[in-house]
Scaffold this motif. Structure first.
Motif, short mmCIF file in Angstrom:
data_model
loop_
_atom_site.label_atom_id
_atom_site.label_comp_id
_atom_site.label_asym_id
_atom_site.label_seq_id
_atom_site.Cartn_x
_atom_site.Cartn_y
_atom_site.Cartn_z
N LYS A 34 60.43 28.43 37.72
CA LYS A 34 59.66 29.25 37.03
C LYS A 34 58.80 30.29 37.73
CE LYS A 34 58.27 25.92 33.44
NZ LYS A 34 57.10 25.15 32.76
N THR A 35 58.14 30.03 39.13
CA THR A 35 57.73 31.07 39.85
C THR A 35 58.91 32.18 40.17
OG1 THR A 35 58.11 29.75 41.80
CG2 THR A 35 55.79 29.67 40.75
N GLY A 36 59.95 31.74 40.55
CA GLY A 36 61.15 32.82 40.86
C GLY A 36 61.17 33.81 39.69
N GLU A 37 61.41 33.14 38.27
CA GLU A 37 61.75 34.06 37.11
C GLU A 37 60.54 34.93 36.90
OE1 GLU A 37 62.21 30.90 34.05
OE2 GLU A 37 64.33 30.74 34.71
N ARG A 38 59.12 34.44 37.12
CA ARG A 38 57.96 35.00 36.96
C ARG A 38 57.91 36.40 37.96
NH1 ARG A 38 53.82 31.76 38.20
NH2 ARG A 38 54.23 30.59 36.19
N GLU A 39 58.49 36.06 39.18
CA GLU A 39 58.51 37.10 40.22
C GLU A 39 59.36 38.24 39.97
OE1 GLU A 39 58.92 35.42 43.96
OE2 GLU A 39 56.81 34.70 43.89
N LYS A 40 60.60 37.79 39.31
CA LYS A 40 61.73 38.60 39.14
C LYS A 40 61.44 39.49 37.65
CE LYS A 40 66.72 38.46 37.35
NZ LYS A 40 67.82 37.66 37.09
N TYR A 41 60.57 38.74 36.62
CA TYR A 41 60.33 39.66 35.70
C TYR A 41 59.49 40.76 36.17
CZ TYR A 41 58.25 40.70 31.21
OH TYR A 41 57.50 41.35 29.84
N LEU A 42 58.29 40.42 36.73
CA LEU A 42 57.34 41.62 37.15
C LEU A 42 57.88 42.55 38.04
CD1 LEU A 42 54.56 39.07 38.36
CD2 LEU A 42 54.52 40.74 36.32
N ASP A 44 61.06 43.57 37.50
CA ASP A 44 61.64 44.75 36.61
C ASP A 44 60.63 45.30 35.87
OD1 ASP A 44 64.19 43.60 37.41
OD2 ASP A 44 64.40 42.08 35.56
N LYS A 45 59.67 44.67 35.28
CA LYS A 45 58.62 45.65 34.54
C LYS A 45 57.92 46.33 35.10
CE LYS A 45 60.23 43.92 30.47
NZ LYS A 45 60.61 45.15 29.65
N CYS A 46 57.25 46.00 36.49
CA CYS A 46 56.24 46.79 37.32
C CYS A 46 56.88 46.89 38.78
CB CYS A 46 55.17 45.83 37.41
SG CYS A 46 54.35 45.68 36.01
N PRO A 47 57.69 48.13 38.79
CA PRO A 47 58.19 48.53 40.11
C PRO A 47 57.01 48.84 41.07
CG PRO A 47 58.51 50.17 38.57
CD PRO A 47 57.92 48.94 37.76
N PRO A 48 57.24 48.69 42.30
CA PRO A 48 56.03 49.30 43.19
C PRO A 48 55.84 50.81 43.09
CG PRO A 48 57.99 48.74 44.48
CD PRO A 48 58.42 48.33 42.91
N VAL A 49 54.59 51.02 43.22
CA VAL A 49 54.13 52.36 42.86
C VAL A 49 54.05 53.16 44.38
CG1 VAL A 49 52.18 53.77 42.16
CG2 VAL A 49 52.68 51.48 41.10
N ASP A 50 54.78 54.34 44.17
CA ASP A 50 54.82 55.31 45.19
C ASP A 50 53.79 56.32 44.97
OD1 ASP A 50 56.81 53.87 46.74
OD2 ASP A 50 58.47 55.25 45.67
N LEU A 51 52.80 56.29 45.69
CA LEU A 51 51.51 57.13 45.44
C LEU A 51 51.85 58.47 46.12
CD1 LEU A 51 48.19 55.04 46.41
CD2 LEU A 51 49.27 55.61 44.08
N PRO A 52 51.88 59.65 45.11
CA PRO A 52 52.32 60.88 45.65
C PRO A 52 50.94 61.61 46.27
CG PRO A 52 51.82 60.96 43.38
CD PRO A 52 51.94 59.35 43.82
N TYR A 53 51.23 62.41 47.22
CA TYR A 53 49.98 63.48 47.79
C TYR A 53 49.63 64.53 47.07
CZ TYR A 53 51.57 60.23 51.57
OH TYR A 53 52.05 59.05 52.18
N SER A 54 50.06 65.03 46.29
CA SER A 54 49.70 66.09 45.36
C SER A 54 49.08 65.72 44.11
CB SER A 54 50.92 67.02 45.00
OG SER A 54 51.79 66.59 44.23
#
Length: 174
Positions: A34-42, A44-54
């Motif tokens: 269940k934890t593996g499925e939860r991490e996989k879903y997150l 897919d839905k929330c990719p890591p954010v690359d903070l731009p500088y401008s």
């Protein structure tokens, strides 16, 4: 039952402890899946954010995130609305089931002495004055008297019979 061998207390205890260990291992494996499925879903839905500088890239990122939030809020609202509709329908069906079963207790009614005229007056209202003579509608039947009944009536008073029998007794005594 006599043919079956009984397990000793120690054997029962070891079997029970083995069953508990196996069940615990299965629960841990299930929680890991269940934890593996939860991490996989997150991911897919929330990719890591690359903070731009401008500043322009930051505003574009904010707009994009706001759009995603609006979409997810609309989905949540639709799902809540459908859920409430289903819950209301289930509640209504439960009420119908209870009504069909007749689960409500009937109150005990008090006995009321009321003539047929009073009952009709109460049902039809005070405008209708209906006089209902129930005996008027009955059929007249003449009673046929049988000869045996006449003889029984003619026997008359029981004291007379006893006196007659006492005379017979005197006849036998003499």
């Amino acid at each position: 039952m006599a043919d079956e061998k009984r397990l000793s207390a120690r054997r029962k205890h070891t079997l029970k402890s083995c069953m508990l260990v196996v069940a615990n291992n299965l629960l841990e494996a299930e929680s890991n899946v269940k934890t593996g499925e939860r991490e996989k879903y997150l991911k897919d839905k929330c990719p890591p954010v690359d903070l731009p500088y401008s500043k322009e890239e930051l505003t574009e990122l904010c707009k994009k995130l706001h759009e995603q939030i609006n979409i997810s809020e609309e989905e949540r609202y639709c799902i809540e609305f459908k859920l409430n509709m289903v819950l209301n329908e289930v509640r209504d069906l439960n009420i119908k089931i209870v009504d069909l079963r007749g689960k409500f207790k009937r109150p005990r009614l008090k006995k009321v002495r009321m003539s047929a005229d009073a009952m009709l007056k109460a049902l039809l209202g005070s405008k209708h004055t209906v006089n209902m003579d129930l005996r008027a509608n009955l059929k007249q039947v003449k009673k046929e008297v049988k000869e045996e009944d006449k003889q029984l009536r003619d026997v008359g008073d029981w004291r007379k019979n006893i006196e007659d029998k006492s005379d017979r007794k005197k006849m036998f005594d003499s």
